[in-house]
Design a protein around this motif. Structure first.
Motif, short mmCIF file in Angstrom:
data_model
loop_
_atom_site.label_atom_id
_atom_site.label_comp_id
_atom_site.label_asym_id
_atom_site.label_seq_id
_atom_site.Cartn_x
_atom_site.Cartn_y
_atom_site.Cartn_z
N ARG A 436 -51.54 -23.92 -13.09
CA ARG A 436 -51.18 -22.96 -12.04
C ARG A 436 -49.68 -22.69 -12.08
O ARG A 436 -48.89 -23.61 -12.28
N MET A 437 -49.30 -21.43 -11.92
CA MET A 437 -47.87 -21.07 -12.01
C MET A 437 -47.44 -20.31 -10.77
O MET A 437 -48.13 -19.41 -10.31
N GLU A 438 -46.29 -20.71 -10.29
CA GLU A 438 -45.74 -20.11 -9.06
C GLU A 438 -45.39 -18.64 -9.28
O GLU A 438 -45.84 -17.77 -8.52
N ASN A 439 -44.64 -18.38 -10.32
CA ASN A 439 -44.21 -17.00 -10.57
C ASN A 439 -44.60 -16.57 -11.99
O ASN A 439 -43.86 -16.81 -12.93
N ILE A 440 -45.71 -15.92 -12.08
CA ILE A 440 -46.11 -15.43 -13.41
C ILE A 440 -45.34 -14.13 -13.68
O ILE A 440 -45.39 -13.21 -12.87
N PRO A 441 -44.59 -14.09 -14.78
CA PRO A 441 -43.82 -12.86 -15.06
C PRO A 441 -44.75 -11.65 -15.10
O PRO A 441 -45.83 -11.71 -15.71
N ALA A 442 -44.31 -10.56 -14.46
CA ALA A 442 -45.16 -9.37 -14.35
C ALA A 442 -45.53 -8.81 -15.73
O ALA A 442 -46.61 -8.27 -15.93
N ALA A 443 -44.60 -8.96 -16.68
CA ALA A 443 -44.83 -8.36 -18.00
C ALA A 443 -45.75 -9.19 -18.89
O ALA A 443 -46.22 -8.71 -19.92
#
Ligand code: ZN
Length: 507
Positions: A436-443
């Protein structure tokens, strides 16, 4: 064709003849053709061994564009050895060109990539042009250029190539447009065929890598077809000659990819170019480049195209294909579609308290990035159950192994770089397949780890294997997780650093 095959073949015919004279004449004919074909054979070996000298290095992956072949065509235009004519344009205005050489009476016309995502032979054409531009093989090239005029039309569907898709910009399959001729690309092909009245036509395509030679686990690395020109599938001299050339090429390929040649179904398709070009009087040879183990970008298959097409050109120039019996054509195994990228055999699958034995057929499917220059994988279960009539590029005996669902790693990571610091092998060994990742890069479209990345609120559904599902699970034996399958890629967890091309992101 091996020398032994030829000798035994000449004996068979001789036994059938009745008079002594006939014996002698036939024997002489076969001696001559035997010598001629074994000569071609030597050239084939030399072509194979020296291939790297002629390989067009600027083309090295499947997703090639018109902008990459344009400079090569410009180079040919500036070269007095070639004659380059502009034929027309695609719907989006990309030029279609014909590169010609030779002064002979027999005309040979080769066109490639009428389907935009079928580029293997386009690359081989530029290798062949490099061969003709070189100063080697002088004697053979003289024989070719004195007897033949050769015309290449590479990348007939450049708009499709731009998007790495089969169809052109009109959304039309050019290979179903031979009669209605609505596409400018199809119109160009028809016009060139008619103006050349070519004796031989090479219709160059790629096919699915999941084709195999019937009832074998061998991929159909190359498949051939001498297209029918009517529903009755009659064989006239025009079609007979294409069969002979195919038998000739098959014999060459058997040396380098034994058992890996298929024969396409010859049902007549009245709208297809191959069938019509055969009907219009050009001996048409359809070549389909399929799969070869560990050759994702099909560079080995490109080499096989180069060797076999050049050898075929040489044999057409020498006319020593004529004695090849067309009955050999039907002996090439039929194409089948029974391959998976990964096949698991006999795994134990627990469902609602009961255990079942199933095989799984998994394909690693490509998804293009927006630029259509590169791709990533989003794999799928294609079939499950008794798959004993199917084969795999990679096959795993999973008897005694139980399929276990992948778990979510309990610690949430903050960023992609934090995820990359994880000891993925340790996680996999403990049965974790998701992070699980807090901030998945939008790109980010996919996970660079051998683990899926999931968003803050994403809930991993319970494991339910069905065709269409992303293949993600572990194989456990005696309480130990021996293998992980993540995004359809198998990892042996005894390895030190198991990797896969990519996993998925679920936001
Ligand atoms: Zn095609």
């Amino acid at each position: 064709m091996s020398k032994f095959q030829l000798i035994s073949f000449s004996f068979t015919i001789r036994n059938k003849s009745t008079t002594k004279m006939k014996h002698i004449t036939l024997f002489l004919i076969f001696l001559i053709s035997f010598l001629a074909i074994s000569q071609t054979q030597d050239i084939t070996t030399e072509l194979y061994d020296t291939y790297e000298t002629y390989k067009e290095e600027s083309l090295n992956k499947r997703r090639i564009k018109h902008s990459e072949i344009a400079p090569l065509i410009a180079k040919a235009r500036a070269n007095p050895k070639f004659k380059v004519s502009k034929l027309g344009s695609s719907i989006e205005g990309r030029s279609l060109s014909l590169i010609s050489l030779g002064t002979g009476d027999t005309s040979v016309f080769l066109w490639s990539q009428m389907h935009g995502d079928e580029p293997t032979a386009t690359q081989a054409i530029f290798d062949i042009l490099n061969f003709f531009d070189s100063t080697d093989f002088i004697k053979e090239k003289e024989a070719i250029l004195e007897n033949l005029t050769i015309h290449f039309l590479p990348m007939l569907n450049p708009d499709g190539a731009e998007l790495f898709q089969r169809r052109n910009l009109l959304g039309v399959d050019i290979n179903r447009d031979a009669l209605r001729l609505q596409s400018p690309e199809g119109q160009t092909l028809k016009r060139v065929r008619d103006s050349l009245e070519a004796d031989f036509g090479f219709n160059l395509h790629d096919q699915s890598t999941y084709y195999n030679a019937e009832r074998t686990d061998k991929p159909a690395t190359i498949s051939y077809l001498a297209p029918a020109y009517n529903y009755e599938k009659e064989i006239n001299e025009v079609r007979g000659n294409s069969m002979k050339i195919i038998v000739f090429m098959n014999n060459i390929l058997q040396q380098y990819a034994p058992g890996q040649v298929g024969r396409y179904n010859d049902d007549f398709e009245p709208r297809a170019f191959g069938d019509n070009i055969q009907k219009w009087g050009t001996s048409t040879i359809l070549i389909e480049s399929g799969g070869y183990p560990n050759d994702i970008e099909k560079q080995e298959i490109r080499k096989l195209n180069y060797v076999s097409i050049l050898s075929a050109i040489y044999t057409i120039a020498k006319e020593n294909y004529k004695d090849i019996p067309i009955t050999e054509y039907d002996k090439i195994p039929e194409n089948d579609r029974k391959l998976f990228d990964l096949k698991l055999v006999g795994a134990q699958y627990e469902l609602m308290g009961k255990t079942y034995t199933i095989d799984l057929g998994i394909n690693q499917l490509e998804v293009d990035y927006k630029d259509h220059n590169h791709f990533w994988y989003s794999s799928r279960v294609i079939d499950q159950g008794d798959l004993s009539t199917y084969y795999g590029y990679e096959t795993v005996d999973a008897y005694g192994h139980t399929i276990k669902a992948a778990k979510v790693y309990p610690t949430t990571v903050n960023s992609m770089s934090a995820a990359k610091d994880l000891n993925t092998l340790e996680l996999l060994k403990k049965g974790f397949g998701y992070v699980r990742m807090e901030n998945i890069p939008a790109a980010s479209l996919n996970s660079p780890l051998p683990l899926h990345i999931i968003g803050k609120a994403y809930e991993v559904p319970e494991l339910l294997l069905q065709p269409g599902a992303n293949p993600t699970f572990f194989l456990e034996k005696n309480g130990v997780l021996e293998y992980a399958v993540i995004n359809g890629f198998l990892m042996d967890l005894k390895q030190e650093k198991p990797t896969i091309p990519n996993a998925m992101i679920y936001r």
